[in-house]
Design a protein around this motif. Structure first.
Motif, mmCIF file in Angstrom:
data_model
loop_
_atom_site.group_PDB
_atom_site.id
_atom_site.type_symbol
_atom_site.label_atom_id
_atom_site.label_comp_id
_atom_site.label_asym_id
_atom_site.label_seq_id
_atom_site.Cartn_x
_atom_site.Cartn_y
_atom_site.Cartn_z
ATOM 1 N N PRO A 80 0.840 -1.204 0.000
ATOM 2 C CA PRO A 80 0.000 0.000 0.000
ATOM 3 C C PRO A 80 0.877 1.256 0.000
ATOM 4 C CG PRO A 80 0.024 -0.995 2.169
ATOM 5 C CD PRO A 80 0.760 -1.933 1.256
ATOM 6 N N ARG A 124 -3.625 4.620 -0.441
ATOM 7 C CA ARG A 124 -4.040 3.663 -1.466
ATOM 8 C C ARG A 124 -3.708 2.261 -0.975
ATOM 9 N NH1 ARG A 124 -0.979 4.468 -6.784
ATOM 10 N NH2 ARG A 124 0.562 3.061 -5.894
ATOM 11 N N SER A 125 -4.671 1.338 -1.029
ATOM 12 C CA SER A 125 -4.453 -0.017 -0.551
ATOM 13 C C SER A 125 -3.529 -0.789 -1.482
ATOM 14 C CB SER A 125 -5.784 -0.753 -0.415
ATOM 15 O OG SER A 125 -6.568 -0.168 0.605
ATOM 16 N N ARG A 164 -4.745 -3.557 3.181
ATOM 17 C CA ARG A 164 -5.514 -2.324 3.030
ATOM 18 C C ARG A 164 -4.892 -1.213 3.865
ATOM 19 N NH1 ARG A 164 -11.283 -5.083 4.500
ATOM 20 N NH2 ARG A 164 -11.171 -6.824 3.007
ATOM 21 N N ARG A 207 -5.738 2.814 5.215
ATOM 22 C CA ARG A 207 -6.759 3.851 5.331
ATOM 23 C C ARG A 207 -6.320 4.880 6.353
ATOM 24 N NH1 ARG A 207 -12.715 3.311 8.093
ATOM 25 N NH2 ARG A 207 -13.385 5.468 7.720
ATOM 26 N N PRO A 245 -7.850 -5.322 -1.080
ATOM 27 C CA PRO A 245 -8.624 -4.075 -1.008
ATOM 28 C C PRO A 245 -10.011 -4.256 -1.585
ATOM 29 C CG PRO A 245 -6.980 -3.969 -2.750
ATOM 30 C CD PRO A 245 -6.697 -5.215 -1.971
ATOM 31 N N LYS A 246 -10.975 -3.629 -0.949
ATOM 32 C CA LYS A 246 -12.353 -3.718 -1.410
ATOM 33 C C LYS A 246 -12.551 -2.776 -2.598
ATOM 34 C CE LYS A 246 -14.300 -4.887 3.115
ATOM 35 N NZ LYS A 246 -15.255 -4.476 4.166
ATOM 36 N N TRP A 284 -10.596 -2.011 -5.239
ATOM 37 C CA TRP A 284 -9.499 -1.056 -5.455
ATOM 38 C C TRP A 284 -9.577 -0.435 -6.827
ATOM 39 C CZ3 TRP A 284 -5.988 -1.531 -9.383
ATOM 40 C CH2 TRP A 284 -5.954 -2.765 -10.029
#
Length: 234
Positions: free
Chosen positions: A74, A115-116, A121, A123, A155-156, A158
């Motif tokens: 990340p 940015r993941s 991930r 945040r 990442p969800k 991304w």
């Protein structure tokens, strides 16, 4: 403009790799050109934002194959971006490099963006100004203290469609601005060449006049001095 001293220093992006208990993390720092309260330097900021995004990885525009690699770390980008979320340079950088600013980070122009990675991930959960009192400030900017949360897992989304669409929209908005700036620069260069030619002709005329006067044994320090000034300006 000597009083706009930002151009004295070359800009760049510093990137370091940080080993954490969760995994590897990349941290980048940069500083975009100051705006000095006008739109005059927006084209410069746009150019710098796009170059920084190219260096950090243009995942918002067209994610390369390695973007989904689990080993991809990340990224945290921090620095004085000299722009707000409504400004074009900020939106270009965040859309092109797929960087996110959390809604609960009330920062003005000094930002911490995340940015993941491939399987980690990242945040920014909160950010705030510290050492912002007049007697504790280390510069004309307050310090920014940010808390970054790293969690395991892919990442969800991304590469969400809205990010790709946002890049297309912001790029389309930037293109005419850049074209106008380029055309203004070309016109300015043409005017500068015209003035340079006129100044050189004036310096040549004064030099010839000075030589003629010297033949008649008439000396003047004003003509050589004026000639040197015109050559310098040219």
């Amino acid at each position: 403009k000597l009083w706009h001293g930002d151009w004295f220093a070359r800009k760049g992006v510093l990137i370091v790799r940080v080993s954490t208990p969760k995994g590897m993390l990349r941290v980048a720092n940069t500083h975009l050109h100051a705006s000095y309260g006008s739109e005059e330097y927006r084209p410069v900021q746009i150019s710098q934002a796009l170059q920084a995004a190219d260096l950090l990885g243009t995942h918002g525009e067209d994610p390369p194959p390695h973007a989904a690699d689990p080993a991809r770390p990340p990224l945290i980008l921090c620095g004085d971006l000299n722009s707000t979320p409504e400004d074009l340079p900020f939106r270009l950088l965040t859309a092109r490099a797929a960087l996110r600013a959390e809604a609960n980070t009330p920062l003005r122009i000094d930002w911490v963006l995340a940015r993941s990675g491939g399987d980690l991930r990242a945040r920014v959960v909160k950010a705030k100004h510290v050492l912002d009192a007049e007697d504790t400030r280390l510069s004309d900017h307050p310090c920014v203290l940010a808390t970054v949360r790293l969690t395991k897992g892919p990442p969800k989304g991304w590469r969400p469609k809205r990010d790709v669409a946002a890049w297309g929209d912001v790029a389309e908005e930037a293109l005419p601005r850049v074209e106008l700036a380029l055309e203004a620069a070309r016109q300015s260069r043409g005017r500068s060449r015209g003035w340079s030619l006129l100044l050189l002709l004036g310096a040549a005329a004064l030099f010839g006049l000075d030589r003629r006067l010297r033949k008649h044994k008439k000396k003047s320090c004003l003509l050589p001095l004026t000639t040197m000034v015109l050559l310098h300006l040219a």
